[in-house]
Design an enzyme around this catalytic site. Sequence first.
Site, PDB file in Angstrom:
ATOM      1  N   LYS A   1      55.223  72.456 160.589  1.00  0.00           N
ATOM      2  CA  LYS A   1      55.605  72.699 159.051  1.00  0.00           C
ATOM      3  C   LYS A   1      55.074  73.891 158.473  1.00  0.00           C
ATOM      4  O   LYS A   1      53.976  74.188 158.070  1.00  0.00           O
ATOM      5  CB  LYS A   1      54.851  71.652 158.046  1.00  0.00           C
TER       6      LYS A   1
ATOM      7  N   GLU B   1      41.347  75.960 159.327  1.00  0.00           N
ATOM      8  CA  GLU B   1      41.004  77.374 159.133  1.00  0.00           C
ATOM      9  C   GLU B   1      41.396  77.651 157.656  1.00  0.00           C
ATOM     10  O   GLU B   1      42.596  77.630 157.295  1.00  0.00           O
ATOM     11  CB  GLU B   1      42.109  78.206 160.216  1.00  0.00           C
TER      12      GLU B   1
ATOM     13  N   CYS C   1      42.818  86.318 154.965  1.00  0.00           N
ATOM     14  CA  CYS C   1      41.929  85.375 154.995  1.00  0.00           C
ATOM     15  C   CYS C   1      40.645  86.252 155.270  1.00  0.00           C
ATOM     16  O   CYS C   1      39.430  85.664 154.707  1.00  0.00           O
ATOM     17  CB  CYS C   1      42.057  84.351 155.887  1.00  0.00           C
TER      18      CYS C   1
ATOM     19  N   GLU D   1      38.252  83.228 145.898  1.00  0.00           N
ATOM     20  CA  GLU D   1      39.037  83.876 146.401  1.00  0.00           C
ATOM     21  C   GLU D   1      40.379  84.237 145.712  1.00  0.00           C
ATOM     22  O   GLU D   1      41.241  83.437 145.259  1.00  0.00           O
ATOM     23  CB  GLU D   1      39.566  82.908 147.618  1.00  0.00           C
TER      24      GLU D   1
HETATM   25  P1  NAD Z   1      48.255  76.532 150.976  1.00  0.00           P
HETATM   26  O1  NAD Z   1      47.036  75.543 151.258  1.00  0.00           O
HETATM   27  O2  NAD Z   1      48.743  76.464 149.832  1.00  0.00           O
HETATM   28  O3  NAD Z   1      49.417  76.120 152.110  1.00  0.00           O
HETATM   29  C1  NAD Z   1      49.343  76.104 153.387  1.00  0.00           C
HETATM   30  C2  NAD Z   1      50.240  75.077 154.010  1.00  0.00           C
HETATM   31  O4  NAD Z   1      49.801  73.740 153.628  1.00  0.00           O
HETATM   32  C3  NAD Z   1      51.761  75.273 153.684  1.00  0.00           C
HETATM   33  O5  NAD Z   1      52.741  74.994 154.635  1.00  0.00           O
HETATM   34  C4  NAD Z   1      51.872  73.903 152.503  1.00  0.00           C
HETATM   35  O6  NAD Z   1      53.071  73.681 152.349  1.00  0.00           O
HETATM   36  C5  NAD Z   1      50.933  72.973 153.210  1.00  0.00           C
HETATM   37  N1  NAD Z   1      50.322  72.189 152.317  1.00  0.00           N
HETATM   38  C6  NAD Z   1      50.334  72.041 150.962  1.00  0.00           C
HETATM   39  N2  NAD Z   1      49.634  71.218 150.482  1.00  0.00           N
HETATM   40  C7  NAD Z   1      49.670  70.097 151.646  1.00  0.00           C
HETATM   41  C8  NAD Z   1      49.626  68.700 151.697  1.00  0.00           C
HETATM   42  N3  NAD Z   1      49.123  67.892 150.507  1.00  0.00           N
HETATM   43  N4  NAD Z   1      49.481  68.155 152.868  1.00  0.00           N
HETATM   44  C9  NAD Z   1      50.177  68.811 153.828  1.00  0.00           C
HETATM   45  N5  NAD Z   1      50.396  70.165 153.759  1.00  0.00           N
HETATM   46  C10 NAD Z   1      50.207  70.743 152.742  1.00  0.00           C
HETATM   47  O7  NAD Z   1      47.764  77.961 151.346  1.00  0.00           O
HETATM   48  P2  NAD Z   1      48.759  79.198 151.157  1.00  0.00           P
HETATM   49  O8  NAD Z   1      48.579  79.603 149.800  1.00  0.00           O
HETATM   50  O9  NAD Z   1      49.924  79.104 151.979  1.00  0.00           O
HETATM   51  O10 NAD Z   1      47.867  80.236 152.202  1.00  0.00           O
HETATM   52  C11 NAD Z   1      46.697  81.157 151.729  1.00  0.00           C
HETATM   53  C12 NAD Z   1      45.599  80.419 152.071  1.00  0.00           C
HETATM   54  O11 NAD Z   1      45.221  80.510 153.454  1.00  0.00           O
HETATM   55  C13 NAD Z   1      44.355  81.278 151.452  1.00  0.00           C
HETATM   56  O12 NAD Z   1      43.206  80.520 151.108  1.00  0.00           O
HETATM   57  C14 NAD Z   1      43.805  82.137 153.108  1.00  0.00           C
HETATM   58  O13 NAD Z   1      42.565  82.508 152.979  1.00  0.00           O
HETATM   59  C15 NAD Z   1      43.977  81.058 153.952  1.00  0.00           C
HETATM   60  N6  NAD Z   1      44.013  81.418 155.256  1.00  0.00           N
HETATM   61  C16 NAD Z   1      43.087  81.126 156.045  1.00  0.00           C
HETATM   62  C17 NAD Z   1      43.070  81.786 157.451  1.00  0.00           C
HETATM   63  C18 NAD Z   1      42.045  81.389 158.659  1.00  0.00           C
HETATM   64  O14 NAD Z   1      42.215  81.580 159.447  1.00  0.00           O
HETATM   65  N7  NAD Z   1      40.859  80.920 157.866  1.00  0.00           N
HETATM   66  C19 NAD Z   1      44.166  82.773 157.881  1.00  0.00           C
HETATM   67  C20 NAD Z   1      45.140  82.572 157.083  1.00  0.00           C
HETATM   68  C21 NAD Z   1      45.006  82.113 155.519  1.00  0.00           C
END
Ligand code: NAD
Length: 493
Positions: A179, A254, A288, A386
């Site tokens: 997804k 992550e 991240c 963040e």
């Molecule tokens: P997000 O949490 O908004 O979304 C990530 C994914 O989760 C998307 O595919 C979204 O559709 C899905 N999602 C959202 N709500 C959900 C739910 N209730 N159930 C299941 N899936 C759901 O994150 P984002 O804004 O896309 O990405 C940015 C974030 O990702 C930042 O906080 C960044 O630090 C983090 N990030 C972490 C790493 C790491 O390895 N630690 C790497 C890259 C990004």
Amino acid sequence: MHKRIDDVKLYIDGQFTDAESGAKFENINPFTNEVNNSVAEGREEDMNKAVAAAKKAFEEGPWGKLKVAERMIYINRIADLIDEEIEEIAYLESLDTGLPISQTRKMTARAAENFRFYARMVQTKLHGESYPVDDEFINYTVYKPLGPVGLITPWNAPFMLETWKVAPALATGNTVVLKPAELSPLTANKLAQVIDKADLPAGVFNIVHGFGETAGAALVAHQDVKAISFTGETTTGSIIIKNSADTLKKTSMELGGKSPLIVFDDADLDRALDAAVWGIFSFNGERCTANSRVFLHKNIKDEFVEKLKKRVMNIKIGDPMDSKTQLGPLIEKEHFNKVKSYIELAKEEGCEVIQGVVPEEVKAGNFVPPTLLLNAKNDMRVCQEEIFGPVMAVIEFETEEEVVEAANNVRYGLAGYVWTNDIKRGHRVAQAVEAGMLWVNAQNVRDLRIPFGGTKDSGIGREGGHYAIFEFYTEPKVIHVSIADHHIPQFGK
Ligand code: NAD
């Protein structure tokens, strides 16, 4: 003006297909804020179909029964096909996310390497142990794939992060439902096309595009999905853990970060400067592991800040498709507004804000210029939350003890960077900073074998290297074999 590109469908059981409901959503270009294309919006019923296909492919299909060497032919073929299409994939990634093309080209090459690396890992390293017990037993372990696994990915480095999960999941023999983030569907779709071309058996790999609260949540709640590997925001991670409790799923998290970069007064300042600037302004600051908090020793602070200011003014802001561009537009208007509001908050909290200049001709895009928050204090909200944009808070420190305490005084613990030429201090501080990954006198260069992940609110579990294949995508199974006539109690004899 960029051309409108083909609409994106779901990929289920080896077929590109519309959503059952026929729903679609628009995919917006962050550079122009015009529509790139439309995307099939998968919901629970589509997720059910995808999981059923993945389950069937795991239980009945040839995937699980293939010899390892045969499965790896498919995995390596995916890598070769990615390499053949680097230019196209990088183009789509930049179109979708606003990431500069010079950076998406490198990320795509790395994505191909993810497949080759896990093909090698599984072939050479994925073996169990044996435990001879005196001369009575031999116990041994085998590592078994889990079954259908759910992978949920963010928009900030989509192709890289998707392949980082898909490669070990498939190489170890699982089947997959991905997804991808709704804001960046293009390269995920390209991955489906590549995998289709690599001729993987139907149902082994499936993609359901759609929103987190609907498609994502349905994947998390599904009884037949054995594990969820998630990368994204900390708050989403905690919702996913809650929602996966009913079906007792294994999860890997992550999450977000607010990583410190500490420069002592004996450091190689020019290299520390290069690393600090790259670490926050690459990937448009949507990274991240970005060093969003930079701690400068008071003896070198003024000199370092002057150099930072010059760099910030010189960073090349522009069209993501221009190979000279260093900083592109943020993913979407809403995120752009969020980052801008943090810059306003920084002023209210007492920071001096220094910014580069966005050229007039690109004003239609979601550009936030490279930004320094000077005179920041670690307890300000802009140093605790963040921001996920090209915004670096600069904090002065005097003693090692003080800087370690400040670096750790935050909810996150993903990465950290230490710059010093005192070898003892380098190790000492790296060991004291609470984070999953530390770099000493280095920018974020990462070997694929190391454990990747964070501590505190930055995550649970590690992926990468053998951690992905042993600790997440497989399960050890132990087999106890008697090789002598050990004692068995004779109840009722
Ligand atoms: P997000 O949490 O908004 O979304 C990530 C994914 O989760 C998307 O595919 C979204 O559709 C899905 N999602 C959202 N709500 C959900 C739910 N209730 N159930 C299941 N899936 C759901 O994150 P984002 O804004 O896309 O990405 C940015 C974030 O990702 C930042 O906080 C960044 O630090 C983090 N990030 C972490 C790493 C790491 O390895 N630690 C790497 C890259 C990004």
